[in-house]
Design an enzyme around this catalytic site. Structure first.
Site, mmCIF file in Angstrom:
data_model
loop_
_atom_site.group_PDB
_atom_site.id
_atom_site.type_symbol
_atom_site.label_atom_id
_atom_site.label_comp_id
_atom_site.label_asym_id
_atom_site.label_seq_id
_atom_site.Cartn_x
_atom_site.Cartn_y
_atom_site.Cartn_z
ATOM 1 N N GLY A 1 0.805 -1.221 0.000
ATOM 2 C CA GLY A 1 0.000 0.000 0.000
ATOM 3 C C GLY A 1 0.834 1.265 0.000
ATOM 4 O O GLY A 1 2.024 1.256 -0.272
ATOM 5 N N GLY B 1 5.757 4.447 -8.742
ATOM 6 C CA GLY B 1 6.441 3.166 -9.002
ATOM 7 C C GLY B 1 5.433 2.024 -9.019
ATOM 8 O O GLY B 1 5.415 1.187 -9.932
ATOM 9 N N HIS B 2 4.556 2.000 -7.992
ATOM 10 C CA HIS B 2 3.508 0.966 -7.958
ATOM 11 C C HIS B 2 2.598 1.109 -9.167
ATOM 12 O O HIS B 2 2.191 0.122 -9.778
ATOM 13 C CB HIS B 2 2.646 1.108 -6.697
ATOM 14 C CG HIS B 2 3.373 0.858 -5.414
ATOM 15 N ND1 HIS B 2 3.629 1.854 -4.510
ATOM 16 C CD2 HIS B 2 3.880 -0.277 -4.883
ATOM 17 C CE1 HIS B 2 4.260 1.341 -3.466
ATOM 18 N NE2 HIS B 2 4.435 0.055 -3.660
#
Ligand code: PAF
Length: 283
Positions: A31, A36-37
């Site tokens: 989370g 980047g995620h």
């Protein structure tokens, strides 16, 4: 996009997709999603019919004095990022959903996990391998996506998938950086203004090392010393490690003659940041 909290809710959804002949991608995260995620989710969306993002701060990968309780969390913002990137579902379990109180089964590894981050975080990769195995069993994805910033984690997961015959394709995705070069990380949120500036020393020092290799230096110790020396010029930085290792086995190298990973972990104040680059010498 759905948000589900239990394994019991998730499984029938994925089974239905499977019956419809749809492919499934998984992006495991803890989370507090950043660009980047998002790049992992976008890649997964481009390669799969349905994408599941797991959003779970996994307690078993934190050591006793680490930041489990303070690790940043923001499900609402994460949901907006996932929705925008095109994910189909967020899996957001509570720790009690993932671990029985008397859980005594872990996935561990004999090599690859002892050096680099494993030296100062001896139980970290056992926690990572365990939770990722569980997520693989729960979500049963065709492909799973991990960032190259956590290069050791990526190598460890590739090896685990190979050794335990998971039959899942592991996709490694490039590091995403802020404009000034700092690798994106949820832990960047811990940095105050001065520390944020000081954190640039990681990328600058790596670029110095990479420059030496590109110019033909092949002595790993010299490159390592130069990176360490440059890190030492920043008063707020304290190196945890600087290593040049074989990109696949993660064993230290003396000469840079095959693909290597140059990996560093550095404390900026109390925050431990990691960064790396890979280099393959031309034959
Ligand atoms: O890279 C991370 O965020 C975590 O280690 C992972 C892979 C989601 C496992 O908890």
């Amino acid at each position: 996009m759905q948000i589900v909290k239990t394994i019991g809710e998730l499984r029938p959804i994925v089974q239905k997709w499977r019956r419809e002949g749809l492919s499934v991608g998984l992006v495991p995260t803890m989370g507090y999603l950043h660009e980047g995620h998002k790049s992992l989710i976008l890649r997964a969306v481009s390669e799969n019919d349905r994408v599941v993002v797991s959003d779970f701060v996994n307690p078993t990968q934190f050591g006793v004095n680490e930041d489990l309780s303070t690790y940043p969390r923001d499900l609402e913002r994460d949901a907006a990022v996932c929705e925008e990137a095109g994910a189909a579902l967020i899996f957001h379990p509570e720790p009690e959903e993932m671990y029985f109180p008397d859980n005594c089964t872990f996935v561990d590894m004999d090599s690859l996990t002892k050096g680099l981050c494993g030296k100062t975080r001896p139980t970290h990769f056992r926690g990572v391998c365990t939770v990722v195995s569980k997520l693989f069993h729960i979500v049963t994805p065709d492909r799973a996506y991990f960032g190259q910033k956590d290069a050791q984690q990526l190598a460890v997961i590739r090896r685990m998938v190979r050794d335990l015959n998971f039959g899942i394709t592991i996709v490694g995705c490039p590091i995403v950086r802020e404009e000034d070069g700092l690798a994106m990380s949820s832990r960047n949120a811990y940095l105050n203004e001065g520390e944020r500036k000081a954190a640039l020393i990681l990328h600058k020092s790596l670029m110095l090392g990479e420059g030496m290799l590109k110019a033909g230096e092949r002595d790993a110790a010299k490159v390592r010393e130069a990176i360490l020396g440059n890190l030492g010029t920043e008063p707020l930085a304290r190196a945890d490690y600087v290593e040049l290792v074989d990109a696949e086995t993660l064993e230290p190298v003396e000469k840079v003659e095959r693909p290597i990973l140059a990996a560093i972990a550095v404390y900026i104040g109390k925050t431990r940041l990691i960064d790396n680059f890979t280099f393959a010498a031309e034959k």
